[in-house]
Design an enzyme around this catalytic site. Structure first.
Site, PDB file in Angstrom:
ATOM      1  N   HIS A  37       0.868  -1.184   0.000  1.00 41.00           N
ATOM      2  CA  HIS A  37       0.000   0.000   0.000  1.00 41.00           C
ATOM      3  C   HIS A  37       0.906   1.235   0.000  1.00 41.00           C
ATOM      4  O   HIS A  37       2.143   1.095  -0.012  1.00 41.00           O
ATOM      5  CB  HIS A  37      -0.945  -0.021   1.200  1.00 41.00           C
ATOM      6  CG  HIS A  37      -0.254  -0.260   2.509  1.00 41.00           C
ATOM      7  ND1 HIS A  37       0.604   0.652   3.077  1.00 41.00           N
ATOM      8  CD2 HIS A  37      -0.238  -1.338   3.337  1.00 41.00           C
ATOM      9  CE1 HIS A  37       1.074   0.177   4.209  1.00 41.00           C
ATOM     10  NE2 HIS A  37       0.594  -1.043   4.393  1.00 41.00           N
ATOM     11  N   HIS A  50       3.979   1.389   2.362  1.00 45.57           N
ATOM     12  CA  HIS A  50       5.174   0.700   1.854  1.00 45.57           C
ATOM     13  C   HIS A  50       5.848   1.543   0.766  1.00 45.57           C
ATOM     14  O   HIS A  50       7.071   1.685   0.732  1.00 45.57           O
ATOM     15  CB  HIS A  50       4.809  -0.648   1.216  1.00 45.57           C
ATOM     16  CG  HIS A  50       4.235  -1.655   2.163  1.00 45.57           C
ATOM     17  ND1 HIS A  50       2.944  -2.119   2.059  1.00 45.57           N
ATOM     18  CD2 HIS A  50       4.781  -2.312   3.218  1.00 45.57           C
ATOM     19  CE1 HIS A  50       2.725  -3.019   2.998  1.00 45.57           C
ATOM     20  NE2 HIS A  50       3.807  -3.152   3.723  1.00 45.57           N
TER      21      HIS A  50
HETATM   22  P1  AMP Z   1       4.868  -5.020   6.631  1.00 47.73           P
HETATM   23  O1  AMP Z   1       4.683  -5.414   5.205  1.00 47.73           O
HETATM   24  O2  AMP Z   1       3.594  -4.753   7.344  1.00 47.73           O
HETATM   25  O3  AMP Z   1       5.831  -5.913   7.372  1.00 47.73           O
HETATM   26  O4  AMP Z   1       5.572  -3.585   6.577  1.00 47.73           O
HETATM   27  C1  AMP Z   1       6.790  -3.392   5.918  1.00 47.73           C
HETATM   28  C2  AMP Z   1       7.342  -2.047   6.317  1.00 47.73           C
HETATM   29  O5  AMP Z   1       6.430  -1.029   5.951  1.00 47.73           O
HETATM   30  C3  AMP Z   1       7.544  -1.924   7.838  1.00 47.73           C
HETATM   31  O6  AMP Z   1       8.756  -1.238   8.101  1.00 47.73           O
HETATM   32  C4  AMP Z   1       6.354  -1.122   8.279  1.00 47.73           C
HETATM   33  O7  AMP Z   1       6.560  -0.386   9.451  1.00 47.73           O
HETATM   34  C5  AMP Z   1       6.170  -0.210   7.068  1.00 47.73           C
HETATM   35  N1  AMP Z   1       4.787   0.288   7.037  1.00 47.73           N
HETATM   36  C6  AMP Z   1       3.650  -0.443   7.087  1.00 47.73           C
HETATM   37  N2  AMP Z   1       2.572   0.367   7.079  1.00 47.73           N
HETATM   38  C7  AMP Z   1       3.048   1.643   7.033  1.00 47.73           C
HETATM   39  C8  AMP Z   1       2.435   2.933   7.023  1.00 47.73           C
HETATM   40  N3  AMP Z   1       1.111   3.082   7.071  1.00 47.73           N
HETATM   41  N4  AMP Z   1       3.233   4.008   6.966  1.00 47.73           N
HETATM   42  C9  AMP Z   1       4.589   3.881   6.940  1.00 47.73           C
HETATM   43  N5  AMP Z   1       5.225   2.696   6.951  1.00 47.73           N
HETATM   44  C10 AMP Z   1       4.466   1.593   7.007  1.00 47.73           C
END
Ligand code: AMP
Length: 286
Positions: free
Chosen positions: A34, A37
């Site tokens: 999204h 990311h």
């Molecule tokens: P995930 O795929 O949920 O493991 O997230 C991958 C990376 O994206 C991690 O470092 C999360 O903290 C970051 N992330 C996920 N959602 C957001 C968001 N809404 N804003 C900023 N970074 C995000």
């Protein structure tokens, strides 16, 4: 962009990058991408000559089997979101479980107080699993910079500690939370909410914003009690925790003067979907 799924292919691509002395940026994700990311990835593209995005739903960080099964997987859509952002030589690494865990990983990490509270207390073994996969990826990729979202604030702190523990040269860079128009922090898990639940989910960030606006009137303990009592009247939300904590070790605070950096942190279940968020209440460092 070049998409690979094995460590062997990845190393072949990385060797000339390491040798060329150009900056390599790394963005680890679990896919179902999204705009949150994408903000990390765009920053890596700006700050490095090569960017590597990994997409891997890491089983060892899921304490709940059903959560792992339900976790959204959208490989093809992810690739189509990445291709306009990444350059010809940027890399997408999409390994399967066997590739990352050819044998079980029994490494046990000790992060002191930090992994015993909040997410660590509610998701046993979660941060150990995060550390296992991040260590493997950091040691494999040897990036100059790795980008993590403040959305997962405790994870960001764990990763910073891990990078010091394993003595790696990768700088851990924190990126701000990207939100939907109604304030809900973007998350892959938001896709699992039905229409009604999605509407209720906006109350999570609303509670954080309310805490921010009321902080002058109450002590941290009073404010915490007030916000919790309001959230508990909402039957659609199952509150796991709401905490006001310092921004260094995430320890609960009783006085606003106890830290120069203070966050409100929250975890809520809406139906089967568990969501987390946080908001900075105090920053006296700038
Ligand atoms: P995930 O795929 O949920 O493991 O997230 C991958 C990376 O994206 C991690 O470092 C999360 O903290 C970051 N992330 C996920 N959602 C957001 C968001 N809404 N804003 C900023 N970074 C995000």
């Amino acid at each position: 962009m070049i998409v690979v799924s094995t460590k062997r292919e990845l190393l072949t691509l990385l060797k000339p990058v390491w040798k060329g002395g150009k900056k390599l940026g790394f963005v680890p994700t679990m896919g179902s991408l999204h705009k949150g990311h994408l903000s990390l990835i765009e920053r890596s593209v700006r700050e490095n000559q090569t960017t590597l995005v990994s997409i891997f739903v890491n089983p060892s960080q899921f304490n709940d089997k059903q959560d792992l099964l339900n976790y959204p997987r959208e490989d093809e859509k992810d690739k189509s979101m990445l291709s306009p952002i990444l350059g010809q030589k940027d890399i997408v690494f999409m390994p399967d479980e066997k590739e990352m865990y050819p044998e079980p990983d029994n490494t046990n990490f000790n992060f002191g107080k930090l992994d015993k509270i909040l997410e660590g207390a509610h998701r046993k073994g979660h941060f150990n699993g995060v550390a296992q996969i991040v260590k493997k990826l950091f040691e494999l990729i040897k990036a100059d910079n790795a980008y993590f979202g403040e959305k997962d604030l405790q994870q960001l702190m764990i990763v910073r500690k891990l990078a010091m523990m394993i003595n790696c040269k990768t700088s851990v860079i924190a990126c701000p939370i990207v939100r939907e128009n109604d304030g809900l922090a973007m998350s892959s898990r938001n896709k699992l909410l039905n229409k009604e639940q999605r509407k209720e989910a906006a109350k999570i960030s609303a509670a954080l914003f309310e805490a921010y606006s009321l902080q002058a009137k109450y002590s941290p303990a009073e404010l915490k009690k007030l916000i919790i009592s309001k959230l508990e009247t909402n039957k659609a939300l199952d509150l796991e925790y709401f905490e006001i904590a310092d921004g260094y070790e995430l320890q609960s605070l009783s006085d606003w003067n106890d830290s120069s950096l203070i966050y409100a942190l929250i975890a809520v279940k809406i139906g089967p979907v568990r969501l987390i968020d946080n908001y900075k209440l105090v920053d006296n460092n700038n």
